[in-house]
Scaffold this active site. Structure first.
Site, PDB file in Angstrom:
ATOM      1  N   LYS A 196       0.853  -1.184   0.000  1.00 15.49           N
ATOM      2  CA  LYS A 196       0.000   0.000   0.000  1.00 15.49           C
ATOM      3  C   LYS A 196       0.885   1.229   0.000  1.00 15.49           C
ATOM      4  O   LYS A 196       2.040   1.171   0.445  1.00 15.49           O
ATOM      5  CB  LYS A 196      -0.884   0.018   1.249  1.00 15.49           C
ATOM      6  CG  LYS A 196      -2.186   0.733   1.042  1.00 15.49           C
ATOM      7  CD  LYS A 196      -3.190  -0.147   0.315  1.00 15.49           C
ATOM      8  CE  LYS A 196      -4.483   0.561   0.024  1.00 15.49           C
ATOM      9  NZ  LYS A 196      -5.508  -0.365  -0.451  1.00 15.49           N
TER      10      LYS A 196
HETATM   11  P1  NAD Z   1     -13.068   7.688  -2.803  1.00 11.95           P
HETATM   12  O1  NAD Z   1     -12.070   8.706  -2.467  1.00 11.95           O
HETATM   13  O2  NAD Z   1     -13.465   7.473  -4.217  1.00 11.95           O
HETATM   14  O3  NAD Z   1     -14.404   7.946  -1.956  1.00 11.95           O
HETATM   15  C1  NAD Z   1     -14.388   8.095  -0.570  1.00 11.95           C
HETATM   16  C2  NAD Z   1     -15.787   8.482  -0.105  1.00 11.95           C
HETATM   17  O4  NAD Z   1     -15.775   8.548   1.316  1.00 11.95           O
HETATM   18  C3  NAD Z   1     -16.215   9.855  -0.615  1.00 11.95           C
HETATM   19  O5  NAD Z   1     -17.595   9.837  -0.927  1.00 11.95           O
HETATM   20  C4  NAD Z   1     -15.963  10.745   0.602  1.00 11.95           C
HETATM   21  O6  NAD Z   1     -16.788  11.904   0.609  1.00 11.95           O
HETATM   22  C5  NAD Z   1     -16.321   9.788   1.722  1.00 11.95           C
HETATM   23  N1  NAD Z   1     -15.758  10.227   2.990  1.00 11.95           N
HETATM   24  C6  NAD Z   1     -14.513  10.722   3.232  1.00 11.95           C
HETATM   25  N2  NAD Z   1     -14.400  11.106   4.515  1.00 11.95           N
HETATM   26  C7  NAD Z   1     -15.605  10.837   5.088  1.00 11.95           C
HETATM   27  C8  NAD Z   1     -16.138  11.027   6.389  1.00 11.95           C
HETATM   28  N3  NAD Z   1     -15.395  11.583   7.359  1.00 11.95           N
HETATM   29  N4  NAD Z   1     -17.413  10.632   6.629  1.00 11.95           N
HETATM   30  C9  NAD Z   1     -18.172  10.099   5.659  1.00 11.95           C
HETATM   31  N5  NAD Z   1     -17.728   9.902   4.397  1.00 11.95           N
HETATM   32  C10 NAD Z   1     -16.466  10.270   4.131  1.00 11.95           C
HETATM   33  O7  NAD Z   1     -12.503   6.323  -2.144  1.00 11.95           O
HETATM   34  P2  NAD Z   1     -12.860   4.826  -2.552  1.00 11.95           P
HETATM   35  O8  NAD Z   1     -11.857   4.381  -3.552  1.00 11.95           O
HETATM   36  O9  NAD Z   1     -14.320   4.702  -2.822  1.00 11.95           O
HETATM   37  O10 NAD Z   1     -12.477   4.094  -1.174  1.00 11.95           O
HETATM   38  C11 NAD Z   1     -13.394   3.993  -0.099  1.00 11.95           C
HETATM   39  C12 NAD Z   1     -12.958   2.833   0.795  1.00 11.95           C
HETATM   40  O11 NAD Z   1     -12.915   1.636   0.018  1.00 11.95           O
HETATM   41  C13 NAD Z   1     -11.555   2.980   1.410  1.00 11.95           C
HETATM   42  O12 NAD Z   1     -11.558   2.386   2.693  1.00 11.95           O
HETATM   43  C14 NAD Z   1     -10.686   2.160   0.472  1.00 11.95           C
HETATM   44  O13 NAD Z   1      -9.523   1.668   1.113  1.00 11.95           O
HETATM   45  C15 NAD Z   1     -11.638   1.030   0.139  1.00 11.95           C
HETATM   46  N6  NAD Z   1     -11.301   0.319  -1.101  1.00 11.95           N
HETATM   47  C16 NAD Z   1     -11.257   0.962  -2.300  1.00 11.95           C
HETATM   48  C17 NAD Z   1     -10.963   0.217  -3.455  1.00 11.95           C
HETATM   49  C18 NAD Z   1     -10.970   0.854  -4.815  1.00 11.95           C
HETATM   50  O14 NAD Z   1     -10.910   0.100  -5.801  1.00 11.95           O
HETATM   51  N7  NAD Z   1     -11.082   2.154  -4.967  1.00 11.95           N
HETATM   52  C19 NAD Z   1     -10.691  -1.145  -3.371  1.00 11.95           C
HETATM   53  C20 NAD Z   1     -10.746  -1.757  -2.124  1.00 11.95           C
HETATM   54  C21 NAD Z   1     -11.065  -1.018  -0.997  1.00 11.95           C
END
Ligand code: NAD
Length: 549
Positions: free
Chosen positions: A239
């Protein structure tokens, strides 16, 4: 620092200077500042006893205390709060001596601008943070505790257990990048952590967030190891991250920072070494800049250095929405297992970014009613169901959900505790804790985010019979299609979307069945079962390779 709001204690006896500082800080929205101002040392010490501050802006010459004595008295009262000393032009030597004695920075009063003031505040908070343990993170603690629990239950060999408790390789870099006001250079910290190096190259996303530290990135790298092993992908976990608030940067600043990050880690990444992908705060545009920077450095185009890149640059069809799509494939499996019909079932989704928005879309395509969604700006609720396409259009235009008209708003705790069939945390870690787990009313907890549930909460959910799709299984669709993208990149070959989705469903369904079987056989929860399943594979690989020398 709560909700990106920095609490400043301003100790200054000159009202004009106080007004100036307040005016300069009021201009900043991200972060925003709460300023409490006092005029004497006595009042400052009282205020520090009453209420915690994130930073102290201190004039050394006060009516009741002068010179370094002022600094020493404040420092003794608040040893863990960064202090910036303000000095007059003819007192710079005194300010420099205060820095020598432990102040974090100094500002010359006649030269303070909004830019220099905010940069100095950021820099001082960073310096203070660098003194506290980089590993001291609740997320890393959680990842290690989950691992130790699974290791104990499966009676894991002690030698292997100790080797897996910390990452094999980690690097921290200070990253300077130019802000849009060209004279201003800002320095932030960047990380890349590789947890297990003997399963193939390492693989894992890059996160841009103001909370990132070594512990958080290490936890995420560790979870990637179990995830890849559970999916039988030929990768170890990795990561990366940068401790920065990406929403406060312009597109040009993000590009400069990303290119600097890539160049700092150029020897540590590569298609056969370690392959980054998007995570929170990063997207396909950031991957495109990494690809370009890496390719410029080696002298030819290397699309397989990242996954989650735009399709036009060799990205895989279906990668962007793969995490949300995969999560919904798994929800279908869980619902079938539990006998819950998805048509007209209800769901609550926290996070409306990449994962949350696509999970909401695919759930609603299955006939599920999305009754609430939330993001960093607000939480929306409509018992009759929210229209996901219209929410997506709104966020495309406004970046966040705040202001969306056809819904009520509610607080985050209320949203997480709504009665629903499926709850999808898809934003931040540690959202379901021992404090609220007893009030969560879903039937399926489908973890899109990494680490949304604490160890104590797991036990409560398990006692209450809530079925958990743990993160290492639930959000593994992303890395699975990233694997397809990497394979396609190496072969210079494109697969059609139907093939990608079919292969994705096959891999996830198989992992779900193995996890469920292990949970039932060993009488453990789904998270422990998923981790044991992954750990078995990693252990076998480590034992087969042996130990060098
Ligand atoms: P992103 O940046 O696209 O979206 C994050 C979302 O979370 C946004 O809507 C943001 O407004 C919201 N957010 C941020 N702070 C917040 C808060 N304090 N309260 C409520 N909402 C809040 O990120 P993503 O890629 O969708 O990732 C989200 C989660 O999924 C993370 O934990 C990431 O590790 C996990 N994840 C992502 C992927 C991927 O392919 N992108 C894969 C596996 C896991």
């Amino acid at each position: 620092m709560a909700n990106n709001k920095v609490n400043i204690l301003l100790v200054e006896d000159n009202p004009m200077q106080t007004r100036l500082i307040q005016k300069l800080l009021a201009k900043s929205e991200n972060p925003s500042f709460d300023v409490t101002s006092v005029e004497t040392l006595g009042a400052a010490l009282e205020q520090l006893e009453r209420q915690a501050s994130d930073l102290i802006l201190l004039d050394l010459m006060l009516p009741d205390s002068q010179s370094l004595e002022t600094f020493f008295r404040v420092k003794a009262q608040a040893p863990d709060i960064p202090i910036i000393v303000q000095s007059a032009l003819d007192d710079v030597n005194l300010a420099a001596r205060a820095v020598d004695k432990g102040a974090h920075d100094y500002l010359v009063k006649d030269r303070i601008t909004s830019t220099s003031l905010i940069r100095s505040i950021r820099y001082s908070i960073e310096r203070m943070r660098a003194r506290s343990g980089e590993w001291a993170s609740s997320m890393f603690h959680l990842a290690q505790q989950q691992f130790l629990k699974a290791a104990y239950i499966m009676d894991l060999d002690d030698n292997i257990r100790q080797r897996l408790l910390f990452p094999e390789r980690a690097q921290i870099v200070a990253l300077p990048f130019r802000r849009d006001q060209r004279e201003q250079v800002e320095t932030v910290f960047g990380y890349r952590v590789q947890h297990v190096l003997n399963m193939g190259p390492t693989k894992g996303g890059i996160r841009y967030h103001q909370g990132v530290d070594l512990g958080e990135v290490s936890a995420l790298a560790m979870w990637m190891t179990w995830k890849c092993a559970l999916m039988c992908l030929p990768f170890g976990g990795a990561k990366g991250g940068v401790r920065v608030d990406p929403t406060a940067l312009s597109r040009a600043e993000l590009q400069r920072l990303t290119r600097r990050y890539t160049s700092a880690f150029i020897g540590m990444i590569g298609p056969e070494i370690d392959i980054p992908a998007p995570d929170m705060g990063t997207d396909e545009q950031i991957m495109a800049w990494i690809l370009d920077t890496y390719s410029q450095q080696v002298g030819y185009s290397v699309p397989a250095v990242v996954t989650g890149k735009p399709v036009v640059l060799g990205g895989s069809l279906g990668r962007k929405e793969a995490t949300g799509r995969g999560l919904v494939y798994l929800v279908e499996e869980a619902a079938r297992h539990l006998g819950i019909p998805l048509k007209n079932a209800t769901a609550v989704v926290q996070g409306f970014g990449n994962v949350g928005a696509s999970a909401a879309r695919f759930l609603s395509e299955c006939g599920v009613k999305i009754i609430a969604v939330g993001d960093v700006s607000t939480n929306l609720y409509n018992r009759r169901g929210l229209d996901v396409d219209s929410l997506t259009d709104y966020v495309d235009e406004h970046r966040v959900l705040k202001g969306y008209p056809e819904a009520e708003t509610l607080e985050t705790p209320e949203m997480l505790e709504l009665e629903c069939d499926i709850l999808v945390p898809a934003a931040l870690q540690t959202q379901i804790t021992s404090e609220n787990a007893g009030r969560i009313k879903c039937k399926i907890l489908a973890e899109g985010a990494n680490g949304p549930t604490t160890l104590e909460a797991d036990e409560i959910l398990s006692e209450r019979g809530i079925f958990v799709l743990p993160d290492v299984l639930g959000n593994a669709g992303g890395v699975t299609v990233s694997y397809f993208e990497w394979v396609q990149g190496i072969q210079n070959f494109m697969w059609p979307l139907e093939e990608i989705n079919r292969r994705l469903r096959d891999i996830l369904t198989d992992a779900f069945a193995r996890t469920l079987q292990r949970a039932q056989q060993n009488s453990v929860d789904m998270r422990t079962a998923a981790m044991i399943e992954g750990l078995h594979r990693v252990t076998q690989a480590k034992l087969m390779r042996g130990l060098f020398p």
